[in-house]
Scaffold this active site. Structure first.
Site, PDB file in Angstrom:
ATOM      1  N   THR A  35      31.462  40.380  44.809  1.00  0.00           N
ATOM      2  CA  THR A  35      31.968  40.712  46.129  1.00  0.00           C
ATOM      3  C   THR A  35      33.480  41.245  45.790  1.00  0.00           C
ATOM      4  OG1 THR A  35      32.960  38.517  46.250  1.00  0.00           O
ATOM      5  CG2 THR A  35      30.865  38.938  47.036  1.00  0.00           C
ATOM      6  N   ASP A  36      34.187  41.803  46.964  1.00  0.00           N
ATOM      7  CA  ASP A  36      35.502  42.169  46.898  1.00  0.00           C
ATOM      8  C   ASP A  36      36.536  41.338  47.609  1.00  0.00           C
ATOM      9  OD1 ASP A  36      34.961  44.560  45.577  1.00  0.00           O
ATOM     10  OD2 ASP A  36      34.092  45.380  47.471  1.00  0.00           O
ATOM     11  N   SER A  61      41.395  39.452  49.921  1.00  0.00           N
ATOM     12  CA  SER A  61      40.838  40.737  49.582  1.00  0.00           C
ATOM     13  C   SER A  61      41.283  41.439  48.419  1.00  0.00           C
ATOM     14  CB  SER A  61      41.206  41.803  50.888  1.00  0.00           C
ATOM     15  OG  SER A  61      40.562  43.221  50.510  1.00  0.00           O
ATOM     16  N   ARG A  62      40.424  41.798  47.608  1.00  0.00           N
ATOM     17  CA  ARG A  62      40.728  42.590  46.243  1.00  0.00           C
ATOM     18  C   ARG A  62      41.138  44.038  46.560  1.00  0.00           C
ATOM     19  NH1 ARG A  62      35.693  40.777  42.394  1.00  0.00           N
ATOM     20  NH2 ARG A  62      35.908  38.596  42.442  1.00  0.00           N
ATOM     21  N   VAL A  63      40.698  44.693  47.684  1.00  0.00           N
ATOM     22  CA  VAL A  63      40.822  45.881  48.024  1.00  0.00           C
ATOM     23  C   VAL A  63      42.275  45.672  48.912  1.00  0.00           C
ATOM     24  CG1 VAL A  63      40.227  47.980  49.361  1.00  0.00           C
ATOM     25  CG2 VAL A  63      38.329  46.510  48.202  1.00  0.00           C
TER      26      VAL A  63
END
Length: 207
Positions: A35-36, A61-63
């Site tokens: 997952t992100d 959130s990695r984004v």
């Protein structure tokens, strides 16, 4: 993914139920790796009317903002921190301690920012209007508006911008970021709208 499939990458959206809201409990490592980030939904927030019931402190959130339009980044950069601080202050304030003016101001703004993030089902909001309402909230235009009037203020604001400030929205769409010109025009538009909104509320109370 292959060019035939449109390119890009593949991710997943696993749904996990925590035990008694304990996010630190065991979660399979392979779930995290595909997952992100994570969106943590909280029962208490849902029951208190916050929809979607996202705990901003535990959601990651990695984004992040790297995928957001620059104007959205500019108005929302402090939002997560403001809301996380508000939740902590709100829990502290329940003990009935005397609050200093700064703390009270943070609580008042946090309440209004929370109201702004409540989203009616099946009513997605264009990013331009997200910028407008978040700008209004983070710049203090809602600090003296009653919490119960936030929804009416917001709905009226969108109508006002669609009709009286369509050129401003068009320019925002073209630039996709806030420069000094757009900021000053947003301030002027919000002051004009708020003056009319406040006058309507005063007339309604008098009547």
């Amino acid at each position: 993914m292959s060019d035939k499939r449109g390119g890009g990458s593949l991710t997943a959206l696993p749904v996990i139920e925590t035990q008694a809201g304990d996010v630190s409990a065991y979660i399979p490592t392979n779930v995290i790796s595909i997952t992100d980030g994570q969106i943590f939904l909280e029962t208490d927030l849902f029951n208190s009317g916050v929809r979607p019931a996202v705990n901003v402190g535990l959601s990651v959130s990695r984004v992040g903002f790297s995928a957001a339009i620059k104007a959205v980044k500019q108005v929302g950069s402090t939002l997560k921190l403001d809301l996380a601080q508000y939740r902590e202050l709100a829990a502290f304030a329940q003990f009935g301690s005397d609050l200093d003016p700064l703390t009270q101001k943070q609580l008042n703004r946090g309440q209004r920012l929370t109201e702004l993030l409540k989203q009616p089902q099946f009513q997605p909001l264009p990013w331009q209007k997200q910028v407008v309402i978040l700008f209004a909230g983070t710049q203090g235009y809602l600090d003296d508006v009653k919490v119960t009037d936030i929804r009416a203020f917001e709905d009226g604001l969108y109508t006002y911008f669609d009709t009286a400030q369509s050129t401003l929205l068009d320019d925002l769409t073209k630039k996709k970021s806030l420069d000094d010109d757009l900021r000053s025009r947003l301030h002027a538009a919000l002051k004009e709208y708020k003056a009319g909104f406040t006058a309507e509320k005063s007339e309604a109370v008098t009547a």
